[in-house]
Design a protein around this motif. Structure first.
Motif, PDB file in Angstrom:
ATOM      1  N   TYR A  16      21.568  77.304 -40.134  1.00  0.00           N
ATOM      2  CA  TYR A  16      20.885  76.168 -40.770  1.00  0.00           C
ATOM      3  C   TYR A  16      19.535  75.888 -40.111  1.00  0.00           C
ATOM      4  N   VAL A  17      19.518  75.686 -38.772  1.00  0.00           N
ATOM      5  CA  VAL A  17      18.259  75.514 -38.028  1.00  0.00           C
ATOM      6  C   VAL A  17      18.097  76.688 -37.059  1.00  0.00           C
ATOM      7  N   ALA A  31      12.133  78.303 -44.564  1.00  0.00           N
ATOM      8  CA  ALA A  31      13.405  78.336 -45.289  1.00  0.00           C
ATOM      9  C   ALA A  31      14.533  77.985 -44.332  1.00  0.00           C
ATOM     10  N   ILE A  32      15.609  77.459 -44.876  1.00  0.00           N
ATOM     11  CA  ILE A  32      16.795  77.148 -44.076  1.00  0.00           C
ATOM     12  C   ILE A  32      17.342  78.439 -43.475  1.00  0.00           C
ATOM     13  N   GLU A  64      24.355  71.102 -47.972  1.00  0.00           N
ATOM     14  CA  GLU A  64      25.691  71.672 -47.904  1.00  0.00           C
ATOM     15  C   GLU A  64      25.645  72.970 -47.123  1.00  0.00           C
ATOM     16  N   LEU A  65      26.465  73.076 -46.083  1.00  0.00           N
ATOM     17  CA  LEU A  65      26.478  74.257 -45.227  1.00  0.00           C
ATOM     18  C   LEU A  65      27.396  75.323 -45.802  1.00  0.00           C
ATOM     19  N   GLY A  72      18.079  67.719 -40.378  1.00  0.00           N
ATOM     20  CA  GLY A  72      17.510  68.142 -41.648  1.00  0.00           C
ATOM     21  C   GLY A  72      16.472  69.224 -41.466  1.00  0.00           C
ATOM     22  N   VAL A  73      16.202  69.955 -42.553  1.00  0.00           N
ATOM     23  CA  VAL A  73      15.183  71.009 -42.528  1.00  0.00           C
ATOM     24  C   VAL A  73      14.113  70.665 -43.548  1.00  0.00           C
ATOM     25  N   GLN A  74      12.851  70.627 -43.095  1.00  0.00           N
ATOM     26  CA  GLN A  74      11.708  70.365 -43.979  1.00  0.00           C
ATOM     27  C   GLN A  74      11.051  71.701 -44.303  1.00  0.00           C
ATOM     28  N   GLU A  75      11.179  72.115 -45.572  1.00  0.00           N
ATOM     29  CA  GLU A  75      10.695  73.436 -45.953  1.00  0.00           C
ATOM     30  C   GLU A  75       9.237  73.445 -46.395  1.00  0.00           C
TER      31      GLU A  75
END
Length: 413
Positions: A60-61, A54-55, A86-87, A17-20
């Motif tokens: 994605y990462v 930002a993603i 969603e990628l 996951g990405v924490q913005e």
């Protein structure tokens, strides 16, 4: 040659996951993603969160986090990763090339669960349509990704045979499915028209997935709908008639559960089902009061209702699963007309719910006291069928009645 059934191989996945921003719901969202993975039949072996402004549009990462994920995949003997958003096709392809592993996202996981849980023809059509829309733009990437594993998440369900189709064939199939769904939609509209002619009001049961909607329907109407402590345990909508204490009747319709980041493909595909809420007279909003993320889940439900253009409805919020709570907590929902503490499993609060439903029905009726000629006795049957006959006396002058009748029938009296 020895053959292996790869569909029975347990998938070991790493959640990413990405924490913005600080304090957002990334951790809770990943906990939910873990439940989704479990429901889909995978074992979660680890979680990776990257803090970024930002993603990353391409992967994605970031690159450093990709190296960390590659190391963890080998150390934990994982068979793939699941990203919490969603990628895009580019992100999916790049991650597959960088990590040389199966790459999935939240949408693919939900689609897989839906494919497994769809039982009716309508449900299967809706799932296949959503799968094809998702896969149409990712066809090339998915071919290379899924060729490494003959079964498992993302490969089951009605859409699995379509992976080798080119985009033209998929487009034709989507067009065919849309026509079939149009027929389903027309059938639903006919059913709604029938209910209107019966002058029976409808209440749609909505709520976050696993809030207890099916249990509520079962307890109130003995519907016999599958009810499990799982995300998306039931997928296909069910409508049952509820007989209230005063002899009045109400249709109850269960709907598919809502969830964070509900994929747009699903909202589109399941619109005919979700529109049950749009055309209902009353909304029963079921909330899992025992869930720590209760308020976030309520927000998701209201946002989804707004997206479906559900407005100007009486809303009864039911804070369910009181049997799981110990203290006397105060629950509020300022967007609802009524709020109740209930337990769909034990029946707590359901009599009060029926009283509120009777009150709402009464608001749409007019109270009448009349003495009818005996030749107009058919009107009494009309009241019994569509209204509420409170008192009936046979006198020399005629039939003395006290009743509540629907507004559109008032003219007959």
């Amino acid at each position: 040659m020895e053959l292996f059934d790869l569909s029975d191989v347990e998938e070991r996945v790493l959640l990413v996951g990405v924490q913005e921003r600080d304090g957002d719901d990334t951790e809770e969202s990943l906990q939910e993603l873990a439940e989704l993975a479990k429901t889909a039949g995978a074992k979660v072996v680890g979680t990776v969160i990257q803090k970024r402004e930002a993603i990353h549009p391409g992967t994605y990462v970031g690159k450093g986090k990709i190296d960390e994920i590659r190391t963890l995949l080998a150390a934990l003997d994982a068979t793939g990763i699941v990203c919490d958003d969603e990628l895009s096709p580019v992100q999916m392809n790049n991650l597959q090339q960088e990590l040389d592993t199966k790459v999935m996202d939240r949408t693919l996981l939900i689609l897989d669960i839906f494919a497994d849980h769809a039982t009716t023809k309508e449900g299967k059509i809706q799932v296949e349509l959503a799968q094809l829309r998702y896969r149409a733009v990712r066809l090339v990437g998915l071919r290379s990704s899924l060729s490494r594993l003959g079964g498992g998440i993302g490969t089951r369900g009605p859409g699995e045979k379509k992976l080798e189709m080119d985009r033209r064939l998929i487009k034709e199939r989507i067009s065919q499915l849309k026509k079939e769904l149009e027929q389903v939609k027309r059938h639903r509209e006919l059913l709604r028209e029938g209910r209107k002619r019966d002058r029976v009001m409808t209440a749609a049961i909505v709520g976050y997935t696993n809030a207890g909607k099916s249990t509520l329907l079962n307890t109130l109407t003995d519907a016999g709908v599958l009810s499990e402590d799982k995300l998306f345990a039931t997928l296909d909508p069910t409508t049952r008639l509820l007989e209230l204490n005063g002899g009045q009747r109400l249709y109850l319709t269960d709907t598919v559960g809502f969830i964070r980041k509900l994929p747009h493909h699903l909202i589109e595909a399941f619109k005919s089902t979700l529109e049950e809420a749009k055309y209902a007279d009353v909304i029963l909003h079921v909330v899992d009061a025992s869930n720590p993320q209760m308020e976030e889940q309520m927000f998701v439900v209201y946002e989804t209702l707004r997206e479906l253009e559900v407005r100007d409805k009486k809303i009864i919020t039911l804070f369910n699963k009181q049997d799981k709570l110990e203290g006397r907590e105060i629950f509020r929902d300022f967007k609802a007309d009524y709020a109740l503490k209930i337990s769909a499993r034990t029946g707590e609060g359901l009599e009060e719910l029926k009283e509120i439903l009777e009150k709402i029905l009464a608001e749409n009726q007019i109270y009448v006291e009349r003495v009818l000629d005996y030749q107009d006795a058919g009107l009494v049957q009309l009241i019994r069928k569509y209204g509420q006959l409170i008192e009936e006396k046979y006198t020399e002058k005629g039939i003395a009645i006290k009743a509540r009748v629907p507004r559109d029938l008032y003219g007959k009296f």
